[in-house]
Design an enzyme around this catalytic site. Sequence first.
Site, short mmCIF file in Angstrom:
data_model
loop_
_atom_site.label_atom_id
_atom_site.label_comp_id
_atom_site.label_asym_id
_atom_site.label_seq_id
_atom_site.Cartn_x
_atom_site.Cartn_y
_atom_site.Cartn_z
N GLU A 1 -9.66 10.33 -1.27
CA GLU A 1 -10.05 10.10 -2.66
C GLU A 1 -11.57 10.15 -2.77
O GLU A 1 -12.28 10.00 -1.78
CB GLU A 1 -9.61 8.69 -3.09
N GLY B 1 1.95 13.40 0.35
CA GLY B 1 2.23 14.74 -0.18
C GLY B 1 3.26 14.62 -1.28
O GLY B 1 4.13 13.76 -1.23
N GLU C 1 11.30 3.24 1.01
CA GLU C 1 10.96 4.01 2.21
C GLU C 1 9.62 4.73 2.08
O GLU C 1 8.82 4.78 3.02
CB GLU C 1 12.07 5.04 2.48
N LYS D 1 0.76 -1.66 4.14
CA LYS D 1 1.99 -1.22 4.80
C LYS D 1 2.44 -2.23 5.86
O LYS D 1 3.64 -2.48 6.02
CB LYS D 1 1.78 0.16 5.42
N1 LIG Z 1 0.46 10.93 -3.46
C1 LIG Z 1 1.12 10.66 -2.35
O1 LIG Z 1 1.28 11.49 -1.49
C2 LIG Z 1 1.72 9.29 -2.15
C3 LIG Z 1 2.38 8.99 -0.95
C4 LIG Z 1 2.98 7.75 -0.76
C5 LIG Z 1 2.89 6.82 -1.77
N2 LIG Z 1 2.22 7.09 -2.93
C6 LIG Z 1 2.19 6.09 -3.98
O2 LIG Z 1 2.97 6.56 -5.04
C7 LIG Z 1 2.46 6.13 -6.29
C8 LIG Z 1 2.18 7.33 -7.16
O3 LIG Z 1 1.22 8.15 -6.52
P1 LIG Z 1 0.62 9.43 -7.22
O4 LIG Z 1 -0.17 10.13 -6.18
O5 LIG Z 1 1.70 10.14 -7.93
O6 LIG Z 1 -0.38 8.76 -8.27
P2 LIG Z 1 -0.99 9.43 -9.59
O7 LIG Z 1 -1.04 10.90 -9.42
O8 LIG Z 1 -2.21 8.67 -9.92
O9 LIG Z 1 0.13 9.14 -10.70
C9 LIG Z 1 0.31 7.89 -11.29
C10 LIG Z 1 1.10 8.07 -12.55
O10 LIG Z 1 1.40 6.78 -13.13
C11 LIG Z 1 1.06 6.83 -14.50
N3 LIG Z 1 0.78 5.51 -15.02
C12 LIG Z 1 -0.31 4.74 -14.82
N4 LIG Z 1 -0.16 3.57 -15.47
C13 LIG Z 1 1.02 3.62 -16.10
C14 LIG Z 1 1.73 2.72 -16.95
N5 LIG Z 1 1.24 1.51 -17.24
N6 LIG Z 1 2.93 3.11 -17.40
C15 LIG Z 1 3.45 4.30 -17.10
N7 LIG Z 1 2.82 5.19 -16.31
C16 LIG Z 1 1.63 4.84 -15.81
C17 LIG Z 1 -0.12 7.75 -14.56
O11 LIG Z 1 -0.27 8.22 -15.89
P3 LIG Z 1 -1.70 8.79 -16.37
O12 LIG Z 1 -2.00 9.97 -15.49
O13 LIG Z 1 -1.43 9.14 -17.77
O14 LIG Z 1 -2.67 7.67 -16.15
C18 LIG Z 1 0.36 8.85 -13.63
O15 LIG Z 1 1.28 9.67 -14.27
C19 LIG Z 1 1.20 5.34 -5.97
O16 LIG Z 1 1.53 3.99 -5.99
C20 LIG Z 1 0.84 5.82 -4.58
O17 LIG Z 1 0.16 4.83 -3.86
C21 LIG Z 1 1.65 8.33 -3.13
#
Ligand SMILES: NC(=O)c1ccc[n+]([C@@H]2O[C@H](COP(=O)([O-])OP(=O)(O)OC[C@H]3O[C@@H](n4cnc5c(N)ncnc54)[C@H](OP(=O)(O)O)[C@@H]3O)[C@@H](O)[C@H]2O)c1
Lengths: 335, 168
Positions: free
Chosen positions: A205, A310, A144, A220
Site C-alpha cells: 500500500e 489477490g 478462511e 492473523k
Molecule cells: N485484497 C486482497 O487480496 C485481500 C486478501 C485477504 C483479505 N483481504 C481483506 O478483504 C477485505 C476487502 O479487501 P479489498 O482489497 O477488497 O478492499 P477494498 O478494495 O478497499 O474494498 C473495500 C470495499 O468495501 C466498501 N466499503 C467501505 N465501507 C463500507 C461500508 N460502510 N458499507 C459498505 N461498503 C463499504 C468499499 O466501498 P468504497 O470503495 O465505495 O469505499 C469497497 O467497495 C479487507 O478487509 C481486506 O483486509 C483482502
Amino acid sequence: MREVKISLVGYGVVGHGVVEVVGRKRKLMRDLGLDLKIVSITDHTGTVISPDGIAPEKVIGEKTLQNVKNSDASSKDIIRSVNSDLVVEVTPTNIVHGQPGLGHMEEALSCGKHVVTSNKGPLVVAYSRLKKLADEKGVMLKFEATVGGTMPLISLIERTLVGNKILGVRGVFNGTCNYILTRMAEEKYPYSFALNEAQELGYAEADPTYDVEGVDTAGKVVILANSVFNMDVKYSDVQVRGITEITPEALILAHKRGYAIKLIGEVPALTVKPMLVPLGSPLAVGSTLNAAAIYTDLSETITVTGLGAGRIETASAILSDIVSIYRTKQIDAIF
Amino acid sequence: MRLSMDLELQDIPGQLLLALQPLKEIKGNIISVVHHRDRKTPRGTIPVRFIVEMDRSKLERVKSELQANGIVVVRAGEERFIEEVTVLLVGHVLDSDLGDTVNQIDSTGFAEVMDLSLVMPGIDEPSSAYLRIRATGKEEILKSLAILRAVGAQKKLLVIEPIEAEAI
Ligand SMILES: NC(=O)c1ccc[n+]([C@@H]2O[C@H](COP(=O)([O-])OP(=O)(O)OC[C@H]3O[C@@H](n4cnc5c(N)ncnc54)[C@H](OP(=O)(O)O)[C@@H]3O)[C@@H](O)[C@H]2O)c1
C-alpha cells in the site's frame, strides 16, 4: 438443488473477485447441488438488489455501484431486509474497532444469516462475541480468507487434521513483507528500495505501515489464537516486531550460513518477529507467498503454502467457505 | 580443544592432586573442576568433572595415567558443549559494546560464543553480527537466547533467532 441467496457487502478488489468467481463457477456449483445467487451488492455508494440474482456482466465493469445502484438504504438495513441466506463481508479491515465489518456481521448473524468474510478486523476485535452469536443463531461464521488468503489453513486444521491436537502454528502470513525480504536477499536492495518496488507492483500500500510493522500478521495471529486455540486474546497480547530494521547485510550474513530471514507469526506463543528460517525449510518461501507449519501430536508437522492475497485467490477461499457451510449441513443431516 | 572428563575418585585425601597430575604434565589448561561430594557412588567413590583445554591427541595418554593412579575414568573426550544455535544481531552492534554482549554469554559458564562475524556497511549505519553459540544443553541454549533478547532490548538491537531453536 439448494438455492443460496448471497448478500455481498463491500465491492472493492475482493468483492469484484467474488462476483467473478461465483459467475465463473456457476455450473460447477450447480453440479454440486448449489445454486449460488448474489441477490445484493453494497458499497459506499449504495446497493444493487435483484432477487433473482445479479448478472455478473451488469456490475463487473463498474468500479463502484454509483451508476447501477437501485437502493440507498444503509448497509445494515440491506443486510436485514434483503431476502438472503448468507452475507459475504468484504469491507476494509480495521483492527482497532472492527467497523464497519463488525456491525455488518452482528447484523447478519442476529438475523440468522451465515457470514463468510475476508475482513480480519471484526474477528480480531470480537471473535468470541461473533462466534457466540453465530452459535446461538445456529448459523456459521467462516473466515478462511482472513489468514493466509487462499492457502487452506483453518479448514485444514478443523476438518482434515481433526483428531490431532494442534501444538502450534508458525508461518509467513504477509505477502508484502515476504516480497520485500525476498527482493532484499536476492538483489541486495536496501529496505526502502525493495519497499518502493513492492509499491510499484501493487504488492504494498501507499502507507505500508500495517504490513511492514507486523500489524497485519499480528491480526492473523490473534484470529488463529482465538479460533484454533480457543485462547480469547486481543491484539495487544501479541508481541510484535516488523521488518523495517532488516538490512541487506543481515540477509546476506544469514544466507551465507544457510538461513533466510522471514517475518514469522506464531501461535500460541503470540509473537510476530523476523526469524532465521533454514533455506531448505518449507517455510522459506519466496516472493509474495505465504506458508504455515502446523505442529500436531499425531501427524507431526504439516506445512502448506499458497498466495496470501489477490482478487481471485481470496475469492476462491470465500467460495470454499460458502460451499463448506452447505456441505457441513449435509453431514449434520445424517445424524 | 575443550574436553570434559568424568572421573571417580576414592574418598581419601590426596586423590584430587593425583588426578590433576597427568593433566599438568601435558600442560592442559584446567577450566573447571566440579566435585560432586554429595553424589557418592555405590562403590563409595566421588564423581568429579574436569573441563580441560588440551590437545586431543594426548587424551589417551592422560586416560591411561589416570587409570594407573587408580582413578576410574567414566567418560572422557566428548566435548562439553553439545548444542549450538545461530543468532543474528542487527543495529549498532559494535557501538553498543559487542565485547560486553559476547561476555554476557561467555560468562554464564554453560554457553559460549564460538563464532562471530560482523558486517559494517558504513559509519552510523546499522551493522549486523552473526553469532554461533554453543551450550551444554537445550535448556542452556534457550537461556542464552533469553540473555540475548534482554541484551537486545537494552541495547536496542534486533535479535533474530532461528525457528528451530524453540520447538513448539
Ligand atoms: N485484497 C486482497 O487480496 C485481500 C486478501 C485477504 C483479505 N483481504 C481483506 O478483504 C477485505 C476487502 O479487501 P479489498 O482489497 O477488497 O478492499 P477494498 O478494495 O478497499 O474494498 C473495500 C470495499 O468495501 C466498501 N466499503 C467501505 N465501507 C463500507 C461500508 N460502510 N458499507 C459498505 N461498503 C463499504 C468499499 O466501498 P468504497 O470503495 O465505495 O469505499 C469497497 O467497495 C479487507 O478487509 C481486506 O483486509 C483482502
